[in-house]
Design a protein around this motif. Structure first.
Motif, short mmCIF file in Angstrom:
data_model
loop_
_atom_site.label_atom_id
_atom_site.label_comp_id
_atom_site.label_asym_id
_atom_site.label_seq_id
_atom_site.Cartn_x
_atom_site.Cartn_y
_atom_site.Cartn_z
N VAL A 88 0.75 -1.43 -0.07
CA VAL A 88 0.03 0.04 -0.06
C VAL A 88 0.82 1.36 0.16
N VAL A 89 1.94 1.31 1.11
CA VAL A 89 2.75 2.75 0.77
C VAL A 89 3.33 2.97 -0.24
N PRO A 90 4.18 1.87 -0.82
CA PRO A 90 4.68 2.20 -2.18
C PRO A 90 3.81 2.44 -3.26
N ALA A 91 2.74 1.84 -3.56
CA ALA A 91 1.76 2.22 -4.28
C ALA A 91 1.32 3.70 -4.11
N LEU A 92 0.88 4.02 -2.99
CA LEU A 92 0.52 5.37 -2.78
C LEU A 92 1.58 6.55 -3.03
N LEU A 93 2.87 6.25 -2.78
CA LEU A 93 3.84 6.79 -3.23
C LEU A 93 4.18 7.17 -4.84
N GLU A 94 3.75 6.06 -5.20
CA GLU A 94 4.03 6.24 -6.86
C GLU A 94 2.87 7.11 -7.21
N ALA A 95 1.67 6.96 -6.56
CA ALA A 95 0.73 7.99 -7.27
C ALA A 95 0.81 9.27 -6.91
#
Length: 300
Positions: A88-95
Motif C-alpha cells: 500500500v505505501v509504495p503504491a500510494l507513493l507512486e501515485a
C-alpha cells in the motif's frame, strides 16, 4: 500536464472526509482530482487469482463511495479513479509522484483519540516528495472558504486560520510558500508560530538570545520571525498575517494555536539516504495530536 490533487481512499469515514477535503482543494487550486485505492497483491498470480479478484470488488465499492462524496461536495468537479496493486505505501507513493498535493485520511490503529495517524499515513508522509495533507473524519467541517463561482478571491466567512509552524533557525521557502498560498486560496488569515525555549541557568543553548528578561527575549524572537516572513508578506499583500513567538514547547504551542484552525502547515526534511524514513519530532507530534487537517510539506 497539470499536476492533480490525489486522494487515497479505502471506504473508511476518514478516507471519505479526505475525499471531500481533496475535492474542495482541487476546486480551489483549479486542479484535476484523482481518487486511488491501493490493495496488497499476490505475486504468484496463478495461485492467488481468485484472491486478487475478490479484492477488486471492495476496492470498486470504496472508490464509488468516494466518487459519490465528491459529487455531493463539488458537483462540477470531474474526478478520475484508479485501483493500485502492490504494497500500500509504495503504491500510494507512486501515485503521489506527479501530484500537486496528496490527501489521506488520518486514522490511528489503537482507538485512543490522542493518536490520530495510522501506519500507512505515516509511511507516506515520511517518504513523499509532494505535500501530504492528513484529514480527520471529525475535522472536515473547518475547511476554509469555498472558491467564488466567477474565479475571484473567496470571501472570508468566519472560518479558522491557516497556522504555519516556523523554525526561525531553518526557515524553508517550500513550507512558508505553501502556507501563504493556502491562506490566499481560502481568504483566510495566516498565523505564523515560533516556539522558543528560555535559556537555563547553566548557559545559553545554540542560537539562544542572550537577554536577561523573558519578555525581551520574546520581542527579539518575534522580530526574527517577522523578518523571515517579510518577503512573503510583500508577495502576498492580501493575506492577513499574525505572528506569535511564545516561550513553550513547539508541540504544545502548535496544538494550542491550531484549535479551531482550518489547516496546520508543518515542514518535513527529506534525508538523502534514510535508513528508516521518519518525520522529525515536532512534525510527528503535530500529526498525531492536532485536530485540524495537517499539511506536511517536504523540503531539502
Amino acid at each position: 500536464m497539470v499536476s492533480p490533487v490525489v486522494v487515497g481512499v479505502d471506504g473508511s469515514a476518514e478516507s471519505l472526509a479526505a475525499a471531500a477535503w481533496a475535492a474542495r482543494e482541487a476546486e480551489r487550486r483549479d486542479r484535476p482530482l484523482r481518487l486511488v485505492h491501493a490493495w496488497a497483491w499476490h505475486p504468484r498470480r496463478a495461485e492467488h487469482e481468485t484472491a486478487n479478484a475478490a479484492q477488486r470488488q471492495p476496492a470498486r465499492r470504496a472508490l464509488r463511495r468516494a466518487e459519490d462524496r465528491v459529487r455531493a461536495e463539488c458537483p462540477r468537479l470531474r474526478a478520475v479513479d484508479a485501483q493500485l496493486e502492490g504494497p500500500v505505501v509504495p503504491a500510494l507513493l507512486e501515485a503521489a509522484g506527479d501530484a500537486d498535493v496528496m490527501v489521506l485520511g488520518s486514522r490511528g490503529p489503537s482507538g485512543f483519540t490522542g493518536l490520530l495517524a495510522g501506519s500507512v499515513a505515516l509511511g507516506v508522509v515520511a517518504r513523499a516528495t509532494c505535500p501530504v495533507v492528513l484529514v480527520r473524519a471529525d475535522g472536515e467541517a473547518a475547511d476554509g472558504h469555498p472558491p467564488a463561482g466567477d474565479g475571484s478571491a473567496p470571501v472570508r466567512t468566519g472560518h479558522g486560520d491557516v497556522v504555519l509552524a516556523v523554525d526561525v533557525h531553518d526557515a524553508c521557502d517550500e513550507v512558508i510558500g505553501f502556507a501563504f498560498e493556502a491562506a490566499r486560496l481560502r481568504g483566510a488569515r495566516l498565523r505564523a508560530v515560533y516556539a522558543w525555549r528560555t535559556a537555563g541557568p547553566v548557559g545559553l543553548g545554540s542560537g539562544d538570545i542572550g537577554l536577561v528578561r523573558d519578555s525581551r527575549q520574546g520581542e527579539e524572537w518575534l522580530g526574527f520571525l517577522q523578518a523571515v516572513l517579510q518577503a512573503w508578506r510583500d508577495k502576498y499583500p492580501d493575506v492577513e498575517v499574525r505572528t506569535t513567538a511564545v516561550a513553550d514547547k513547539p508541540t504544545t504551542a502548535l496544538v494550542r494555536a491550531s484549535t479551531g484552525a482550518d489547516l496546520l502547515v508543518v515542514g518535513h526534511r527529506l534525508a538523502e539516504r534514510p535508513v528508516v524514513p521518519r518525520t522529525g519530532p515536532v512534525t510527528h507530534a503535530a500529526i498525531h495530536h492536532v485536530g485540524c487537517p495537517v499539511a506536511v510539506v517536504p523540503h531539502a
